[in-house]
Scaffold this motif. Sequence first.
Motif, mmCIF file in Angstrom:
data_model
loop_
_atom_site.group_PDB
_atom_site.id
_atom_site.type_symbol
_atom_site.label_atom_id
_atom_site.label_comp_id
_atom_site.label_asym_id
_atom_site.label_seq_id
_atom_site.Cartn_x
_atom_site.Cartn_y
_atom_site.Cartn_z
ATOM 1 N N ILE A 20 0.849 -1.198 0.000
ATOM 2 C CA ILE A 20 0.000 0.000 0.000
ATOM 3 C C ILE A 20 0.882 1.246 0.000
ATOM 4 C CG2 ILE A 20 -1.646 1.336 1.376
ATOM 5 C CD1 ILE A 20 -2.731 -1.445 2.384
ATOM 6 N N TYR A 28 -0.421 -6.158 -4.025
ATOM 7 C CA TYR A 28 -1.712 -6.017 -3.327
ATOM 8 C C TYR A 28 -2.734 -7.020 -3.894
ATOM 9 C CZ TYR A 28 -5.572 -3.559 -1.001
ATOM 10 O OH TYR A 28 -6.645 -3.231 -0.204
ATOM 11 N N GLU A 40 -13.774 1.429 5.539
ATOM 12 C CA GLU A 40 -12.689 2.375 5.803
ATOM 13 C C GLU A 40 -13.186 3.795 5.591
ATOM 14 O OE1 GLU A 40 -9.318 1.971 3.204
ATOM 15 O OE2 GLU A 40 -10.534 1.839 1.406
ATOM 16 N N HIS A 54 -10.063 0.305 -4.408
ATOM 17 C CA HIS A 54 -8.725 0.519 -3.831
ATOM 18 C C HIS A 54 -7.707 0.894 -4.904
ATOM 19 C CE1 HIS A 54 -10.488 -1.012 -0.203
ATOM 20 N NE2 HIS A 54 -10.934 -2.060 -0.894
ATOM 21 N N ARG A 89 -1.648 0.739 13.194
ATOM 22 C CA ARG A 89 -0.713 1.068 12.106
ATOM 23 C C ARG A 89 -0.277 2.520 12.243
ATOM 24 N NH1 ARG A 89 -3.271 0.947 6.090
ATOM 25 N NH2 ARG A 89 -1.656 1.947 4.868
ATOM 26 N N ARG A 108 -7.848 -7.044 10.083
ATOM 27 C CA ARG A 108 -7.798 -7.662 8.758
ATOM 28 C C ARG A 108 -8.074 -9.159 8.885
ATOM 29 N NH1 ARG A 108 -5.929 -4.191 4.606
ATOM 30 N NH2 ARG A 108 -5.178 -2.235 5.470
ATOM 31 N N PHE A 122 -11.309 -6.144 5.644
ATOM 32 C CA PHE A 122 -10.640 -5.317 6.654
ATOM 33 C C PHE A 122 -11.509 -4.164 7.094
ATOM 34 C CE2 PHE A 122 -9.364 -2.951 2.854
ATOM 35 C CZ PHE A 122 -9.378 -1.631 3.263
ATOM 36 N N ARG A 124 -10.728 -0.342 8.956
ATOM 37 C CA ARG A 124 -9.712 0.612 9.413
ATOM 38 C C ARG A 124 -10.394 1.813 10.032
ATOM 39 N NH1 ARG A 124 -7.107 4.473 6.576
ATOM 40 N NH2 ARG A 124 -7.756 3.562 4.606
#
Length: 130
Positions: A20, A28, A40, A54, A89, A108, A122, A124
Amino acid sequence: MKQDIESELLALSRQLLEAISAGDWPTYVRLCDPGMTAIEPEAPAQIVRGLDFHKFYFDLPRSPGARQTTLTQPVVHLAGDLAVVAYVRLVQKLEDGRPKTVASAETRVWRRQGDAWRHVHFQRSPLQGA
Ligand code: GLY
Protein backbone atom coordinates in the motif's frame (compact mmCIF):
# COMPACT_ATOMS: atom_id res chain seq x y z
CA MET A 1 2.96 -24.86 14.23
CA LYS A 2 0.41 -22.28 15.46
CA GLN A 3 3.26 -19.85 16.09
CA ASP A 4 4.60 -20.41 12.56
CA ILE A 5 1.19 -19.60 11.07
CA GLU A 6 0.87 -16.49 13.21
CA SER A 7 4.32 -15.34 12.09
CA GLU A 8 3.36 -15.96 8.47
CA LEU A 9 0.16 -13.93 8.87
CA LEU A 10 2.05 -11.03 10.46
CA ALA A 11 4.62 -11.14 7.65
CA LEU A 12 1.80 -11.11 5.06
CA SER A 13 0.16 -8.18 6.84
CA ARG A 14 3.45 -6.25 6.80
CA GLN A 15 3.87 -7.09 3.11
CA LEU A 16 0.35 -5.80 2.44
CA LEU A 17 1.05 -2.51 4.24
CA GLU A 18 4.35 -2.08 2.38
CA ALA A 19 2.54 -2.70 -0.91
CA ILE A 20 0.00 0.00 0.00
CA SER A 21 2.76 2.41 1.00
CA ALA A 22 4.80 1.74 -2.17
CA GLY A 23 1.78 1.77 -4.50
CA ASP A 24 2.63 -1.80 -5.49
CA TRP A 25 -0.64 -2.90 -7.08
CA PRO A 26 0.53 -6.37 -8.32
CA THR A 27 1.55 -7.38 -4.78
CA TYR A 28 -1.71 -6.02 -3.33
CA VAL A 29 -3.74 -8.02 -5.88
CA ARG A 30 -1.71 -11.17 -5.17
CA LEU A 31 -2.44 -10.92 -1.43
CA CYS A 32 -6.14 -10.00 -1.68
CA ASP A 33 -9.18 -12.04 -2.65
CA PRO A 34 -10.94 -10.43 -5.66
CA GLY A 35 -14.15 -10.29 -3.57
CA MET A 36 -12.50 -8.64 -0.56
CA THR A 37 -14.76 -6.40 1.51
CA ALA A 38 -13.68 -3.24 3.31
CA ILE A 39 -14.92 -0.69 5.79
CA GLU A 40 -12.69 2.37 5.80
CA PRO A 41 -12.97 6.16 6.06
CA GLU A 42 -12.39 6.60 2.31
CA ALA A 43 -15.84 5.02 1.75
CA PRO A 44 -18.05 6.66 4.38
CA ALA A 45 -21.03 4.56 5.50
CA GLN A 46 -20.32 1.91 2.86
CA ILE A 47 -19.00 -1.62 2.73
CA VAL A 48 -16.79 -1.76 -0.34
CA ARG A 49 -16.63 -5.07 -2.21
CA GLY A 50 -13.84 -5.96 -4.63
CA LEU A 51 -10.53 -4.30 -5.46
CA ASP A 52 -11.47 -1.58 -7.99
CA PHE A 53 -12.21 0.99 -5.29
CA HIS A 54 -8.72 0.52 -3.83
CA LYS A 55 -6.95 0.69 -7.22
CA PHE A 56 -7.90 4.37 -7.51
CA TYR A 57 -5.44 5.16 -4.70
CA PHE A 58 -2.65 3.00 -6.14
CA ASP A 59 -2.96 4.90 -9.44
CA LEU A 60 -2.42 8.30 -7.79
CA PRO A 61 1.08 9.83 -7.91
CA ARG A 62 3.13 8.90 -4.83
CA SER A 63 3.58 11.78 -2.39
CA PRO A 64 7.25 12.75 -2.20
CA GLY A 65 9.44 12.49 0.88
CA ALA A 66 10.28 9.94 3.51
CA ARG A 67 7.56 7.57 4.65
CA GLN A 68 7.64 4.71 7.13
CA THR A 69 4.92 2.27 8.18
CA THR A 70 5.02 0.46 11.54
CA LEU A 71 2.60 -2.21 12.72
CA THR A 72 2.28 -2.10 16.52
CA GLN A 73 0.58 -4.20 19.21
CA PRO A 74 -0.37 -6.99 16.76
CA VAL A 75 -2.73 -9.76 17.77
CA VAL A 76 -3.57 -12.84 15.71
CA HIS A 77 -6.62 -15.08 16.19
CA LEU A 78 -6.65 -18.34 14.30
CA ALA A 79 -9.79 -20.39 13.64
CA GLY A 80 -9.10 -23.12 11.11
CA ASP A 81 -8.87 -21.58 7.65
CA LEU A 82 -9.76 -18.11 8.94
CA ALA A 83 -7.51 -15.70 10.78
CA VAL A 84 -7.98 -12.23 12.23
CA VAL A 85 -5.00 -9.89 12.49
CA ALA A 86 -5.49 -6.67 14.46
CA TYR A 87 -2.96 -3.95 15.18
CA VAL A 88 -2.35 -0.23 15.27
CA ARG A 89 -0.71 1.07 12.11
CA LEU A 90 1.57 4.08 12.36
CA VAL A 91 2.50 5.97 9.21
CA GLN A 92 5.29 8.52 9.57
CA LYS A 93 5.50 11.02 6.74
CA LEU A 94 6.29 14.62 5.91
CA GLU A 95 3.54 17.19 5.72
CA ASP A 96 4.60 20.68 4.67
CA GLY A 97 8.18 19.64 5.43
CA ARG A 98 7.36 18.59 8.99
CA PRO A 99 7.22 15.03 10.33
CA LYS A 100 3.71 13.79 11.05
CA THR A 101 2.48 10.44 12.35
CA VAL A 102 -0.95 9.11 11.42
CA ALA A 103 -2.35 6.22 13.50
CA SER A 104 -5.12 3.79 12.53
CA ALA A 105 -6.62 0.72 14.18
CA GLU A 106 -6.93 -2.06 11.63
CA THR A 107 -8.60 -5.45 11.72
CA ARG A 108 -7.80 -7.66 8.76
CA VAL A 109 -9.33 -11.06 8.03
CA TRP A 110 -7.41 -13.69 6.08
CA ARG A 111 -8.71 -16.96 4.65
CA ARG A 112 -6.54 -19.90 3.67
CA GLN A 113 -7.17 -20.88 0.05
CA GLY A 114 -5.19 -23.99 -0.79
CA ASP A 115 -1.60 -23.31 0.27
CA ALA A 116 -1.95 -19.54 0.46
CA TRP A 117 -3.60 -17.02 2.76
CA ARG A 118 -5.67 -14.36 0.97
CA HIS A 119 -6.93 -11.15 2.51
CA VAL A 120 -10.77 -11.19 2.52
CA HIS A 121 -11.94 -8.29 4.72
CA PHE A 122 -10.64 -5.32 6.65
CA GLN A 123 -11.84 -2.46 8.83
CA ARG A 124 -9.71 0.61 9.41
CA SER A 125 -10.51 3.35 11.93
CA PRO A 126 -8.44 6.50 12.32
CA LEU A 127 -7.00 7.17 15.77
CA GLN A 128 -5.91 10.46 17.27
CA GLY A 129 -2.77 11.71 15.45
CA ALA A 130 0.57 11.70 17.26
N1 GLY B 1 -7.07 1.01 1.65
C1 GLY B 1 -6.56 -0.24 1.23
C2 GLY B 1 -6.19 -1.12 2.37
O1 GLY B 1 -5.97 -0.61 3.48
O2 GLY B 1 -6.09 -2.32 2.20
